[in-house]
Design an enzyme around this catalytic site. Structure first.
Site, PDB file in Angstrom:
ATOM      1  N   HIS A  88       0.860  -1.189   0.000  1.00 16.15           N
ATOM      2  CA  HIS A  88       0.000   0.000   0.000  1.00 16.15           C
ATOM      3  C   HIS A  88       0.889   1.229   0.000  1.00 16.15           C
ATOM      4  CE1 HIS A  88      -3.395   2.624   0.924  1.00 16.15           C
ATOM      5  NE2 HIS A  88      -2.549   3.263   1.710  1.00 16.15           N
ATOM      6  N   ASP A 167     -16.097   2.396   6.429  1.00 19.61           N
ATOM      7  CA  ASP A 167     -15.016   3.338   6.091  1.00 19.61           C
ATOM      8  C   ASP A 167     -15.460   4.264   4.972  1.00 19.61           C
ATOM      9  OD1 ASP A 167     -12.257   4.411   5.928  1.00 19.61           O
ATOM     10  OD2 ASP A 167     -12.361   3.486   3.952  1.00 19.61           O
ATOM     11  N   ARG A 174     -15.418  12.560   6.638  1.00 19.61           N
ATOM     12  CA  ARG A 174     -14.131  13.186   6.995  1.00 19.61           C
ATOM     13  C   ARG A 174     -13.696  14.179   5.920  1.00 19.61           C
ATOM     14  NH1 ARG A 174     -10.410   8.395   7.216  1.00 19.61           N
ATOM     15  NH2 ARG A 174      -8.814   9.956   7.537  1.00 19.61           N
ATOM     16  N   SER A 189      -8.687   3.508   8.519  1.00 21.89           N
ATOM     17  CA  SER A 189      -9.291   3.528   7.191  1.00 21.89           C
ATOM     18  C   SER A 189      -8.492   2.625   6.233  1.00 21.89           C
ATOM     19  CB  SER A 189      -9.307   4.978   6.695  1.00 21.89           C
ATOM     20  OG  SER A 189      -9.596   5.050   5.336  1.00 21.89           O
ATOM     21  N   LYS A 193      -9.501  -1.750   5.006  1.00 29.35           N
ATOM     22  CA  LYS A 193      -9.610  -2.257   3.627  1.00 29.35           C
ATOM     23  C   LYS A 193      -8.539  -3.310   3.358  1.00 29.35           C
ATOM     24  CE  LYS A 193      -9.694   2.039   2.642  1.00 29.35           C
ATOM     25  NZ  LYS A 193      -9.808   3.446   2.243  1.00 29.35           N
TER      26      LYS A 193
END
Ligand code: URA
Length: 440
Positions: A88, A167, A174, A189, A193
């Site tokens: 990520h 989320d 947000r 968050s 995922k």
């Protein structure tokens, strides 16, 4: 909800406001209530702002992550009997490493279940890049996604509504309540995922510098530590690589342009920063997947997979399996660009001392690489090609970069912005460290 003690939303907001920790049950009351409409948007907004100022303990962050995962499905990849490792990135400009890492690491017998996103702010998104290959389908069902991981060892897909719907709802709130830049909220968050997609371990590329999504030096380090501790707590392996994002990565920015540069690298061209970052991240993934004794050995394996072109062949296989036109990809040396080009020249002689990644990212959106509104269309062939990078010597009148777009108006807007992105100095700037640190 019925077996929870009676709770009062405003008391819970006050508790966080007063810097106290919430229990798992209290967080569950808030998240479940938010999803079923019993907690109103304005109450959740106040709670998020309290979290923004007061933070969350590791315990709270982990509980929130679990609650968000449990709002959707957890993919069970246990039937796929090879290590499953994902990467990520916190997002950068010109960062196309996912396109290379997924096939490269899959070549080593490590499955890569890669769920990616679209462009966000000034940063590009892997899905938009993949969709610049005609026909490429990123909208896989969970069954198709799991099937591809089982058969090909890799799948590149978009977030579905099945993963962490809480989320999605919280992120949208947000986004409009100035509570995005909050480390525990970002951690839960991202992790909700990632954990839902069923990998055994994660490599995080956390960007430092003006092209990243978090300001300063300390926040990215803090985020990297939280991502690792939350992964560990969920029983997953994790490594975070802190990397420089002051200037764009590689020389090409734009959706097809970034696919092209990835293919260029996998075909044997040397693009030094892209090569180094890809090798380091792949080395970390190979190490986490148990196929090397350390990151350095993993890096050597990765380099050999790039050199012998097996990563390229695997990428072509993925493109074919996900219905993309392989012929279009193979034809990459016949440069595909938007209709009109404009070159930006150096105004004076000296050394390039700054190439501000965030401004260049915004200019690429002006050109048509990203969206200003959700409904905007993307021009897959728009973008920027850098002719110089920080530290390069240029003479007045030398080309610094080339821009591509479909209309002169788009080029005009990007050109105005770009003027503030390039600095040339008389002295050669100190060379920048691309890999700033590795935390494991
Ligand atoms: N990316 C995410 O998925 N969530 C955040 O909160 C920030 C970046």
């Amino acid at each position: 909800m019925h077996n929870l003690p009676r709770m009062n939303t405003s008391e819970l907001i006050k508790k966080k406001r007063n810097n106290l920790s919430l229990t798992g049950e209290e967080l569950k009351f808030l998240i479940d209530g938010y999803l079923n409409g019993e907690v109103a948007d304005y109450q959740m907004s106040a709670f998020l702002m309290a979290v923004y100022f007061r933070g969350m303990t590791d315990d709270e962050t982990f509980r929130l992550t679990e609650l968000m995962i449990d709002s959707g499905v957890r993919l069970d990849l246990s039937g796929i009997r090879v290590p499953k490792i994902d990467k990520h990135s916190t997002g950068g400009v010109g960062d196309k490493t996912s396109l290379i890492l997924a096939p490269l690491v899959a070549c080593e017998g490590i499955a890569v279940p890669m769920i990616s996103g679209r462009g966000l702010g000034h940063t590009g998104g892997t899905l938009d890049k993949l969709e610049s290959i005609p026909g490429f389908d990123v909208n896989l069902s969970l069954k198709e996604f799991t099937g591809l991981i089982g058969s090909a060892g890799v799948a590149l897909a978009g977030q579905t509504k099945d993963f962490a719907p809480a989320d999605k709802k919280l992120y949208a709130l947000r986004d409009v309540t100035a509570t995005v830049e909050c480390i525990p909220l970002i951690t839960s968050s991202i992790m909700s995922k990632k954990l839902a997609e069923g990998a055994d371990g994660f490599v995080f590329d956390v960007k430092i510098g003006r092209g990243g999504n978090l300001p300063g030096q300390n926040e990215p380090v803090e985020l990297a530590k939280k991502l690792i501790s939350t992964s560990r707590r969920a029983g997953k392996k994790a490594i975070a690589v802190l990397t420089d994002m002051e200037q764009p990565l590689g020389r090409k920015i734009g959706n097809w342009l970034e696919v092209e540069e990835s293919v260029e690298l996998m075909s044997g061209s040397m693009i030094p920063d892209l090569f180094k970052l890809t090798a380091t991240l792949a080395g970390a993934m190979i190490f986490l997947g148990g196929k090397s004794s350390d990151i350095a050995e993993g890096e050597q394996i990765a380099v050999s997979r790039l050199m012998d072109k097996s990563a390229l062949r695997k990428f072509e296989e993925i493109v074919a399996l996900q219905k993309g036109e392989v012929g279009y990809l193979k034809d990459w040396t016949r440069l595909k660009r938007s209709r009109i080009a404009r070159t930006v020249f150096a105004g004076e002689s000296g050394f390039v001392s700054e190439l501000k990644a965030d401004i260049i990212g915004l200019a690429s959106i002006d050109l048509g690489c990203g969206r200003k509104k959700i409904s905007d269309d993307i021009d897959p062939l728009a973008g920027i090609v850098l002719h110089a990078k920080i530290g390069d010597e240029v003479k007045a009148g030398d080309p610094v970069l080339e821009m591509y777009a479909d209309t002169p108006e788009r080029l005009d807007s990007a050109e105005k912005r770009i003027a503030g992105a390039i600095c040339i100095s008389h002295n050669k700037p100190e060379s920048r460290k691309l890999i700033i640190d590795i935390l494991d």
